[in-house]
Design a protein around this motif. Structure first.
Motif, PDB file in Angstrom:
ATOM      1  N   UNK A  79       0.831  -1.208   0.000  1.00 50.06           N
ATOM      2  CA  UNK A  79       0.000   0.000   0.000  1.00 50.06           C
ATOM      3  C   UNK A  79       0.865   1.257   0.000  1.00 50.06           C
ATOM      4  N   UNK A  80       1.975   1.227   0.746  1.00 51.10           N
ATOM      5  CA  UNK A  80       2.858   2.383   0.787  1.00 51.10           C
ATOM      6  C   UNK A  80       3.538   2.632  -0.556  1.00 51.10           C
ATOM      7  N   UNK A  81       3.634   1.591  -1.384  1.00 46.59           N
ATOM      8  CA  UNK A  81       4.293   1.721  -2.687  1.00 46.59           C
ATOM      9  C   UNK A  81       3.311   1.933  -3.829  1.00 46.59           C
ATOM     10  N   UNK A  82       2.022   2.102  -3.532  1.00 41.94           N
ATOM     11  CA  UNK A  82       1.018   2.230  -4.592  1.00 41.94           C
ATOM     12  C   UNK A  82       1.318   3.402  -5.515  1.00 41.94           C
ATOM     13  N   UNK A  83       1.730   4.525  -4.939  1.00 39.45           N
ATOM     14  CA  UNK A  83       2.057   5.684  -5.772  1.00 39.45           C
ATOM     15  C   UNK A  83       3.207   5.423  -6.708  1.00 39.45           C
ATOM     16  N   UNK A  84       4.181   4.647  -6.241  1.00 35.86           N
ATOM     17  CA  UNK A  84       5.324   4.293  -7.089  1.00 35.86           C
ATOM     18  C   UNK A  84       4.917   3.355  -8.213  1.00 35.86           C
ATOM     19  N   UNK A  85       4.019   2.426  -7.920  1.00 34.31           N
ATOM     20  CA  UNK A  85       3.611   1.454  -8.930  1.00 34.31           C
ATOM     21  C   UNK A  85       2.836   2.105 -10.067  1.00 34.31           C
ATOM     22  N   UNK A 119      10.177  14.146  -5.985  1.00 35.50           N
ATOM     23  CA  UNK A 119       9.221  14.612  -4.977  1.00 35.50           C
ATOM     24  C   UNK A 119       8.364  13.463  -4.465  1.00 35.50           C
ATOM     25  N   UNK A 120       7.952  12.587  -5.371  1.00 36.50           N
ATOM     26  CA  UNK A 120       7.151  11.434  -4.971  1.00 36.50           C
ATOM     27  C   UNK A 120       7.956  10.488  -4.086  1.00 36.50           C
ATOM     28  N   UNK A 121       9.240  10.323  -4.398  1.00 36.17           N
ATOM     29  CA  UNK A 121      10.115   9.493  -3.568  1.00 36.17           C
ATOM     30  C   UNK A 121      10.132   9.998  -2.123  1.00 36.17           C
ATOM     31  N   UNK A 122      10.326  11.304  -1.969  1.00 35.17           N
ATOM     32  CA  UNK A 122      10.369  11.889  -0.626  1.00 35.17           C
ATOM     33  C   UNK A 122       9.024  11.764   0.082  1.00 35.17           C
ATOM     34  N   UNK A 123       7.935  11.999  -0.656  1.00 38.56           N
ATOM     35  CA  UNK A 123       6.604  11.965  -0.042  1.00 38.56           C
ATOM     36  C   UNK A 123       6.245  10.567   0.441  1.00 38.56           C
ATOM     37  N   UNK A 124       6.504   9.554  -0.372  1.00 40.24           N
ATOM     38  CA  UNK A 124       6.138   8.185   0.019  1.00 40.24           C
ATOM     39  C   UNK A 124       6.997   7.687   1.177  1.00 40.24           C
ATOM     40  N   UNK A 125       8.263   8.083   1.200  1.00 37.92           N
ATOM     41  CA  UNK A 125       9.116   7.710   2.328  1.00 37.92           C
ATOM     42  C   UNK A 125       8.599   8.338   3.614  1.00 37.92           C
ATOM     43  N   UNK A 126       8.189   9.610   3.546  1.00 40.39           N
ATOM     44  CA  UNK A 126       7.669  10.300   4.730  1.00 40.39           C
ATOM     45  C   UNK A 126       6.374   9.660   5.219  1.00 40.39           C
ATOM     46  N   UNK A 127       5.489   9.303   4.303  1.00 42.66           N
ATOM     47  CA  UNK A 127       4.222   8.678   4.693  1.00 42.66           C
ATOM     48  C   UNK A 127       4.474   7.335   5.371  1.00 42.66           C
TER      49      UNK A 127
END
Length: 429
Positions: free
Chosen positions: A274-280, A305-313
């Motif tokens: 689920x945390x990687x959904x944005x990356x997929x 920017x997406x890399x930083x955001x998903x890591x923070x979430x």
């Protein structure tokens, strides 16, 4: 190209992936509230893992369809190619579920404990048409992305989630069926519903941009051989990607407390997924929007920017009470399995960011038709994963920390390889 334009193109695809990753937790939550939840959850994890592994050659039909379906002739060719793959993978699923091949794989190769393996077989028999449904809808979703109908993809995933979750919840409340049977029926209901929705949603494109008699796209006509040359490296990549799950499962089954660890692993994996959904969702965005050196910088900025955001979430989820609430409240896990899952989550914090970088680089290479480098990158990933897992089994390391270390180092290695190949082959500046 503005960041908000990329964002609005990406958002429906992210919503689709996120809703899709929510399917597993809903199924798991239903199973956790039924008898023998530890055995059933472990068995359902293996059913899902094997089914996804069988479907792996057609997962990247989404990228193939997005990149290559441009006119009526290419649509018909990719459709025929899709049907051939769906038939072949359905035959493989039948062989695994109904012949001695099951015994060679599950109790044999994966070394699954007998009390779990006994429940894997009926789940696999329910899932025999999983690959066909997935392949068909991903072919159609690629067309929707190519012709800027990404909202329909998110709606289709919502249909899938309602069907799978609804069937699982209703059966859990009203029937006496075992958990793995309920889970498998829920998953199959969802993918069939989504495939039917995609078939309906793509009709305006088939009557419009891809209708018979419309002008052909420029460039050389697509051939079956050219289509195969493009897709087979991606299929091989998907096979390698989805070999990771059985590989990890097999390693966990050989370490201490295998039943407890196998029960905790599906929940941990679902959280990471689920945390990687944005990356997929990112590769198809890059495939559709990257055209030349001028589009590289905006897409790179969006990806970072997406890399930083998903890591923070992911960090917020892991290091706040949210993780505990999800595991013990939403999933209602037992104390032992839940404590094991919760303790291992900090080790998976880097996975979403690393996955985002991999997805961005894969999208660039696929758009440039350098699919063989994507395949080699995944081979690097798999080799590193196998090395760490083998070391863990030989040295008797703890199961879930070993899985986290293997996946993180493997992604880092793949990022380094793909970065090198991207700089060497593509006009990026």
């Amino acid at each position: 190209m503005r960041q908000r334009d990329i964002f609005w193109f990406w958002l429906p695809l992210f919503a689709s992936w996120f809703l899709m990753t929510a399917e597993g937790p809903i199924i798991a939550a239903a199973i956790n509230r039924l008898p023998d939840e530890i055995i059933m959850l472990a068995a359902m994890g293996i059913v899902s893992s094997l089914s996804i592994t069988i479907e792996s050659p057609i997962i990247n039909l989404l990228a193939t369809s997005t990149a290559l379906v441009r006119d009526h002739a290419s649509y018909r060719l990719v459709r025929r190619f899709t049907i051939h793959w769906c038939l072949a993978l359905t035959l493989i699923a039948i062989l695994v579920a109904y012949t001695r091949l099951f015994d060679l794989i599950v109790p044999g190769l994966l070394d699954v404990p007998p009390e779990i393996a006994a429940w894997v077989r009926p789940g696999m028999r329910i899932m025999v048409f999983w690959s066909a449904a997935i392949g068909w809808r991903r072919f159609l979703q690629g067309i929707l992305i190519r012709f800027n109908r990404t909202r329909a993809i998110a709606l289709g995933t919502a249909v899938r989630l309602l069907a799978s979750g609804g069937v699982a919840i209703v059966l859990a409340v009203l029937s006496q069926l075992p958990g793995v049977i309920i889970g498998a029926l829920g998953l199959m209901s969802g993918v069939i519903a989504e495939a039917l929705y995609a078939t309906w949603a793509v009709q305006p494109v088939l009557r419009g941009e891809l209708a018979a008699g419309t002008p052909p796209a420029g460039g050389a006509a697509l051939t079956y051989r050219g289509l195969s040359a493009f897709h087979i490296p991606l299929a091989a990549t998907s096979v390698l990607v989805l070999m990771l799950q059985p590989m990890v499962t097999s390693s966990l089954a050989r370490l201490d407390q295998p039943t407890l660890t196998l029960a905790a692993w599906p929940i941990v994996f679902q959280i990471a997924l689920m945390a990687r959904a944005g990356a997929m969702a990112l590769p198809e965005v890059v495939i559709a929007l990257h055209h030349d050196a001028g589009t590289f910088a905006p897409l790179r900025r969006f990806s970072l920017l997406l890399t930083a955001a998903l890591t923070a979430v992911m960090a917020l989820f892991v290091f706040t009470p949210a993780g505990r609430f999800y595991i013990f409240g939403v999933q209602d896990m037992t104390d032992a399995a839940g404590a094991l899952a919760l303790a291992s989550l900090p080790l998976f914090v880097l996975l979403p960011g690393l996955t985002t970088l991999v997805s961005w680089l894969r999208g660039l290479l696929i758009q440039g038709r350098h699919t063989r480098f994507v395949n080699v990158g995944m081979a690097v990933n798999l080799s590193l994963t196998a090395t760490v897992l083998i070391a863990g089994v030989l040295r008797r390391w703890p199961g879930l920390p070993t899985a986290a270390l293997a996946m993180s180092l493997a992604l880092l290695g793949e990022v380094l390889y793909l970065s090198w190949r991207t700089r060497a082959t593509l006009p990026v500046e």
